[in-house]
Design a protein around this motif. Structure first.
Motif, PDB file in Angstrom:
ATOM      1  N   ILE A   1       3.228   2.010   3.020  1.00 15.80           N
ATOM      2  CA  ILE A   1       2.477   2.289   4.252  1.00 15.80           C
ATOM      3  C   ILE A   1       2.563   1.107   5.211  1.00 15.80           C
ATOM      4  O   ILE A   1       2.548  -0.049   4.777  1.00 15.80           O
ATOM      5  N   ARG A   2       2.694   1.415   6.482  1.00 19.64           N
ATOM      6  CA  ARG A   2       2.799   0.339   7.488  1.00 19.64           C
ATOM      7  C   ARG A   2       1.408  -0.137   7.880  1.00 19.64           C
ATOM      8  O   ARG A   2       0.582   0.661   8.314  1.00 19.64           O
TER       9      ARG A   2
ATOM     10  N   ASP B   1       1.414   7.346   8.957  1.00 20.20           N
ATOM     11  CA  ASP B   1       0.564   7.185   7.772  1.00 20.20           C
ATOM     12  C   ASP B   1      -0.879   7.617   8.063  1.00 20.20           C
ATOM     13  O   ASP B   1      -1.610   7.999   7.163  1.00 20.20           O
ATOM     14  N   CYS B   2      -1.274   7.522   9.315  1.00 25.78           N
ATOM     15  CA  CYS B   2      -2.634   7.949   9.693  1.00 25.78           C
ATOM     16  C   CYS B   2      -2.683   8.101  11.211  1.00 25.78           C
ATOM     17  O   CYS B   2      -1.754   7.689  11.907  1.00 25.78           O
TER      18      CYS B   2
ATOM     19  N   MET C   1      -7.598   6.221   3.889  1.00 24.84           N
ATOM     20  CA  MET C   1      -7.132   7.556   4.264  1.00 24.84           C
ATOM     21  C   MET C   1      -5.623   7.782   4.085  1.00 24.84           C
ATOM     22  O   MET C   1      -5.190   8.852   3.677  1.00 24.84           O
TER      23      MET C   1
ATOM     24  N   HIS D   1      -5.404  -3.841  12.373  1.00 25.97           N
ATOM     25  CA  HIS D   1      -6.389  -2.778  12.638  1.00 25.97           C
ATOM     26  C   HIS D   1      -6.865  -2.159  11.317  1.00 25.97           C
ATOM     27  O   HIS D   1      -7.947  -1.600  11.249  1.00 25.97           O
ATOM     28  N   CYS D   2      -6.049  -2.285  10.261  1.00 33.05           N
ATOM     29  CA  CYS D   2      -6.403  -1.711   8.958  1.00 33.05           C
ATOM     30  C   CYS D   2      -7.701  -2.301   8.405  1.00 33.05           C
ATOM     31  O   CYS D   2      -8.363  -1.674   7.567  1.00 33.05           O
TER      32      CYS D   2
ATOM     33  N   CYS E   1     -10.598  -0.030   8.223  1.00 37.56           N
ATOM     34  CA  CYS E   1     -10.760   0.948   7.134  1.00 37.56           C
ATOM     35  C   CYS E   1     -11.388   0.331   5.892  1.00 37.56           C
ATOM     36  O   CYS E   1     -11.889   1.047   5.032  1.00 37.56           O
TER      37      CYS E   1
ATOM     38  N   PHE F   1      -4.442   6.482  13.260  1.00 44.01           N
ATOM     39  CA  PHE F   1      -4.505   5.182  13.952  1.00 44.01           C
ATOM     40  C   PHE F   1      -3.098   4.617  14.116  1.00 44.01           C
ATOM     41  O   PHE F   1      -2.749   4.115  15.181  1.00 44.01           O
ATOM     42  N   ASN F   2      -2.295   4.712  13.046  1.00 42.17           N
ATOM     43  CA  ASN F   2      -0.907   4.256  13.170  1.00 42.17           C
ATOM     44  C   ASN F   2      -0.167   5.079  14.230  1.00 42.17           C
ATOM     45  O   ASN F   2       0.699   4.575  14.935  1.00 42.17           O
TER      46      ASN F   2
ATOM     47  N   LEU G   1       0.860  -1.170   0.000  1.00 39.19           N
ATOM     48  CA  LEU G   1       0.000   0.000   0.000  1.00 39.19           C
ATOM     49  C   LEU G   1       0.908   1.236   0.000  1.00 39.19           C
ATOM     50  O   LEU G   1       1.787   1.354   0.849  1.00 39.19           O
TER      51      LEU G   1
END
Ligand code: SF4
Ligand code: SF4
Lengths: 346, 111
Positions: free
Chosen positions: A323-324, A293-294, A278, A328-329, A332, A296-297, A44
């Motif tokens: 992206i890591r 990256d977001c 996102m 949890h992803c 999304c 949440f991260n 990603l």
């Protein structure tokens, strides 16, 4: 449900490694469910950077049961003016169309007003994620609605539900009445009114271990109920899936809903939502200037890949990173997808 | 043999019904999905009717599915319970109204 942050309770989940361990073990280790990286079967990467999301600090006047930030009055992590200045420089020097201010309660950062004044003319859209109750908290904050209107701030507010019971259960007693009052104040200034440029959006997230329903249908229900009961109008409703991290992860584990919730997220995996998650157009800045990256991260302390992971070293090339991701992803990509701008396929 | 007849995870396998008869299975799901779309009744109203009927037919899968559907739609627990009472009232009423049969037969055969 405790009224303190995981941090204040010294809960083991306040250690992000512990959260990542939980998200990688059990049903994702024994082969029952595919890990996110295996499910998406590709790397990603970000596309064009459009949104700079700044977490101005973890301090908040509320302690919501589901909070993915683990925010609360006891959290002292606050972004300094120096770091905010670096964010401002990036907005000035690179074409960032949207600035998204979040927290905690971003309004509690002592440099909040200065930053809004300085940044509002440099971006097309300046979003402040306000929990509403802060706007009724005391005299200092009561002037904020006018301040927002003056600087054409796009207000995005969380209101878990259009009824008192469900809202207060998730956010604490009295939250609903204060939120309604704040919304009425914003409406009186022109926010959310037809033909007004002042945008007022609401955020809905489920009060429990289930996915949000259809964004359009819920928006229609919210609009009808808030107008009929309180004369309130708003522009859009964003439905957001609760991410299995931080306090919501604690809730899932404590109520033995964790495995079923993860199964539901995985089962609802939607490859189309993956296209627009996102992190593909957003960069998240932590209170100390670290880059993620977001948001949440950020809460899992997963800094961006590559040699530059602090705002002080920002270069547009960081957009070439991968992206890591972790399990949890799946939050999304479930169903219609979820982001800070609501459902991804609505 | 399984220890229990009903397993919650089987609800997720409902779609597998088509594996053994695709044509009829597909027809059923097409019909089912069309029924629950908003029409003269809203999807929300249909969800509450489905919840009430689920209790009347006492299907644990349907009760699970339509409780979750209600939560996603923001249906309040008070609304859910009232719907269940409507189902229960009709079901008990249906039993009780047969008492008229009993009374009729009783009176016809008694001196
Ligand atoms: S208002 Fe927002 S930041 Fe504050 S505790 Fe609630 S969810 Fe967290
Ligand atoms: S959790 Fe963050 S990194 Fe993962 S898919 Fe969502 S936005 Fe991207």
């Amino acid at each position: 449900m405790g009224l303190k942050s995981l941090h204040a309770r010294q809960n083991s989940l306040s250690n992000t490694d512990r959260q990542l361990e939980i998200l990688s073990n059990g049903i994702f280790e024994n082969g029952e469910l595919p890990r996110f990286i295996d499910r998406i079967d590709q790397k990603l990467s970000p596309k064009k950077l459009e949104i700079l999301q700044i977490n101005m600090g973890y301090m908040c006047n509320q302690v919501c049961a589901h909070c993915h930030v683990d925010a609360g009055p006891d959290r002292k992590e606050i972004m300094t003016r120096k770091t905010l200045q670096m964010c401002l420089d990036i907005c000035k020097n690179h074409r960032i169309s949207t600035l998204d201010l979040t927290g905690g309660a971003p309004e509690m950062n002592p440099h909040f007003r200065w930053f809004v004044e300085e940044s509002s003319t440099h971006v097309d859209d300046l979003i402040v994620r306000s929990n509403l109750t802060i706007l009724t908290a005391n005299k200092t904050y009561k002037e904020l609605p006018e301040f927002f209107a003056k600087h054409n701030v796009h207000v995005v507010s969380s209101l878990p539900f259009y009824s008192r019971n469900k809202t207060d259960r998730q956010r604490g007693d009295g939250v609903f009445d204060k939120s309604i009052k704040a919304l009425q104040t914003l409406n009186a200034l022109g926010y959310g009114q037809p033909n007004s440029k002042l945008q007022l959006d609401l955020v809905y997230n489920p009060a429990g271990a289930f996915l949000p329903g259809d964004q359009k249908e819920l928006e229609a229900d919210f609009k009808k109920a808030l107008l009929e009961d309180f004369g309130i109008v708003f522009n859009k409703l964003y439905t957001i899936t609760n991410m299995p991290i931080s306090r919501f992860l604690d809730y899932l584990l404590a109520t033995e809903n964790y495995e079923d919730y993860m199964r539901e997220l995985v089962l609802a995996y939607n490859p189309t939502a993956l296209e627009n998650v996102m992190c593909t157009n957003t960069l998240s800045v932590g209170w100390d200037g670290s880059l993620y990256d977001c948001d949440f991260n950020q809460m899992l302390n997963l800094k961006i890949n590559g040699p530059i992971d602090h705002i002080s070293g920002y270069k547009p090339e960081i957009n070439k990173r991968s992206i890591r991701v972790s399990q949890h992803c799946y939050g999304c990509t479930a169903g219609a997808g979820s982001s800070c701008q609501g459902a991804l396929n609505s | 043999m399984e220890k229990t007849y009903y397993k919650p995870q089987d609800l997720k396998k409902f779609g597998d019904i088509t594996n053994w008869n695709k044509e009829l299975g597909d027809k059923f799901f097409e019909y089912y999905n069309a029924v629950f779309e908003s029409g003269a009744l809203t999807a929300r109203e249909k969800s509450l009717i489905a919840l009430a009927v689920s209790h009347v037919v006492q299907c644990p899968y349907c009760i699970d599915a339509y409780t979750q559907d209600g939560l996603k739609r923001g249906i309040e627990k008070e609304e859910m319970m009232e719907a269940v009472h409507v189902g229960a009232a009709i079901k008990s009423g249906a039993a009780l109204v047969h008492g008229v049969q009993m009374m009729n037969i009783h009176d016809k055969l008694s001196m």
